[in-house]
Design an enzyme around this catalytic site. Structure first.
Site, mmCIF file in Angstrom:
data_model
loop_
_atom_site.group_PDB
_atom_site.id
_atom_site.type_symbol
_atom_site.label_atom_id
_atom_site.label_comp_id
_atom_site.label_asym_id
_atom_site.label_seq_id
_atom_site.Cartn_x
_atom_site.Cartn_y
_atom_site.Cartn_z
ATOM 1 N NE ARG A 6 -1.734 -10.324 1.659
ATOM 2 C CZ ARG A 6 -1.808 -9.232 2.133
ATOM 3 N NH1 ARG A 6 -0.171 -9.971 1.695
ATOM 4 N NH2 ARG A 6 -1.176 -8.144 1.951
ATOM 5 C CD GLU B 41 5.961 -1.593 7.917
ATOM 6 O OE1 GLU B 41 4.904 -1.605 8.622
ATOM 7 O OE2 GLU B 41 6.125 -2.172 7.078
ATOM 8 C CG ASN C 161 4.376 2.357 1.379
ATOM 9 O OD1 ASN C 161 4.500 1.484 0.101
ATOM 10 N ND2 ASN C 161 4.255 2.161 1.987
#
Ligand code: AMP
Length: 394
Positions: free
Chosen positions: A235, A379, A7
């Protein structure tokens, strides 16, 4: 039979060697602060942590160091493939794919949609191909799971040529996590694979929710980019888009700087003025810090509204799944969010909610249907499973 999962981010490269048959993680780690004098390779094997400085290393040198480490640990012999997390697959990928020159070209075409993520993802693929030319490489896309959304869920009410010419639509992210926990939730709840209605809430540094109907994503909160949707660590999530023009004019700063602030200085951090980490926010709120309390309240309120909205495409709710660092660990966030959702038939079971978490999955509400439950995400394992499956077929 192991899979190397990679990743690659802008200044780091996470890696793990996983046996997909047993879910065993042989080693996991991160090469971080890449490109700086403090770059380091940190890893964990059999519960023990270790670290090695790799000063000045960029992605290429870091991945070479990962290759050397795997050699030293005797882990390269068993590798059957390499799985790459790719963030933005646009509308081009509805599932994981063996990497070919055509796949690389399509990921490159998606760079305008994922300018921060796709370039480092591509660097990881190129270097892994150089280092392990004999192994199959597989791309696993954050967006792929959401490609089953119908037009009414993915279309923005904007001039239609923006969609046709510039690909402006909802894509959704965290697809690998939503897919993994939805599958796990079926096993845990005994719901039918052919007939279930779930909302999955992935709450980590980034947060998104998805509506999953009979194994397929039918709507999600993130959009063209991972900025849309619920409130996150740094965010903002969804806001009135006119705020960008308003603050740009008021501060005399270009729109991209305002967008940067909405990505990096908003959310829990922006509202509290303290931290993007939910643990710090909870502690400060308990200690009487007013803006931390507001940040916590806002986070749970916005989250609950998003979850309720996702019941619209589902028609009914069978289960609400909490996952990610906050979803798995924060007793308080689950309690408050479920309290907002009492009208859906959810009532928290305080004892079960306090017991369940990252290390123990399970139901946190009193009722069976609908129920809220904690399902730890993985994941990397999902990427390893997809990679092993595609490598077996190739
Ligand atoms: P992730 O991106 O999934 O690793 O999630 C990271 C986030 O999980 C951190 O930024 C924290 O806000 C949150 N987190 C981790 N542990 C806890 C905890 N015990 N209580 C509340 N939030 C937590």
């Amino acid at each position: 039979m192991d899979v190397l999962v990679l990743n690659c981010g802008s200044s780091s490269a996470k890696f793990a060697v996983i046996d997909p048959a047993t879910s065993k993680e042989e080693v996991s780690g991160i090469a971080q602060r890449l490109g700086s004098p403090d770059a380091s390779l940190d890893w964990k094997r059999n519960g023990e942590k270790a670290s090695r400085p790799i000063p000045g290393a960029g992605h290429e040198a870091a991945l070479r160091a990962v290759g050397e480490l795997l050699n030293q640990l005797g882990l390269t012999e068993e590798l059957v493939g390499i799985g790459h997390r790719v963030v933005h697959g646009g509308s081009k990928f509805s599932g994981s794919m063996a990497i070919t020159p055509e796949v690389i070209a399509k990921v490159e075409e998606c760079i305008p949609l994922g300018p921060l993520h796709n370039p480092p993802n591509l660097v990881g693929i190129r270097i892994a191909q150089e280092l392990f030319p004999e192994l199959p490489q597989v791309g696993v896309f954050d967006t792929a799971f959401h490609q089953t959304m119908p037009p009414v869920a993915y279309t923005y009410p904007v001039p239609h040529e923006w969609l046709e010419t510039h690909g402006v639509r909802r894509y959704g992210f965290h697809g690998t996590s939503h897919r993994f926990v939805a599958k796990q939730a079926l096993q845990l709840t005994g719901l039918s694979p052919e007939n279930h209605r779930l909302v999955t809430a992935h709450l980590g540094n980034g947060c998104s929710c998805a509506a999953v109907r009979d194994g397929k994503s039918v709507d999600t909160t993130m959009g063209l980019t991972p900025l849309e949707g619920v409130m996150m660590g740094t965010r903002s999530g969804s806001i009135d888009p006119a705020i960008i023009g308003h603050i740009s004019g008021a501060l005399n700063k270009p729109a991209d700087q305002i967008l940067d602030a909405l990505n990096k200085k908003a959310g829990l951090l922006g509202v509290s003025g303290l931290s993007n980490d939910m643990r710090t926010i909870e502690d400060a709120a308990a200690g009487g810090h007013e803006r931390a309390r507001l940040a916590f309240d806002l986070f749970c309120y916005i989250l609950a509204k998003a979850i309720a909205a996702l019941v619209v495409p589902l028609g009914r709710l069978d289960a609400l799944v909490f996952t990610g660092g906050i979803g798995e660990n924060s007793v308080a966030v689950r309690e408050r969010t479920v309290a907002h959702l009492g009208f859906l038939g959810l009532t928290i079971d305080p004892q079960a909610n306090a017991t369940h978490g990252r290390s123990q999955h399970g139901r946190v509400t009193e009722e069976m249907r609908p129920q809220a439950l904690v399902v730890p995400t993985n994941e990397e394992l999902m990427i390893a499973l997809d990679t092993a499956e595609i490598a077996r077929r190739s």
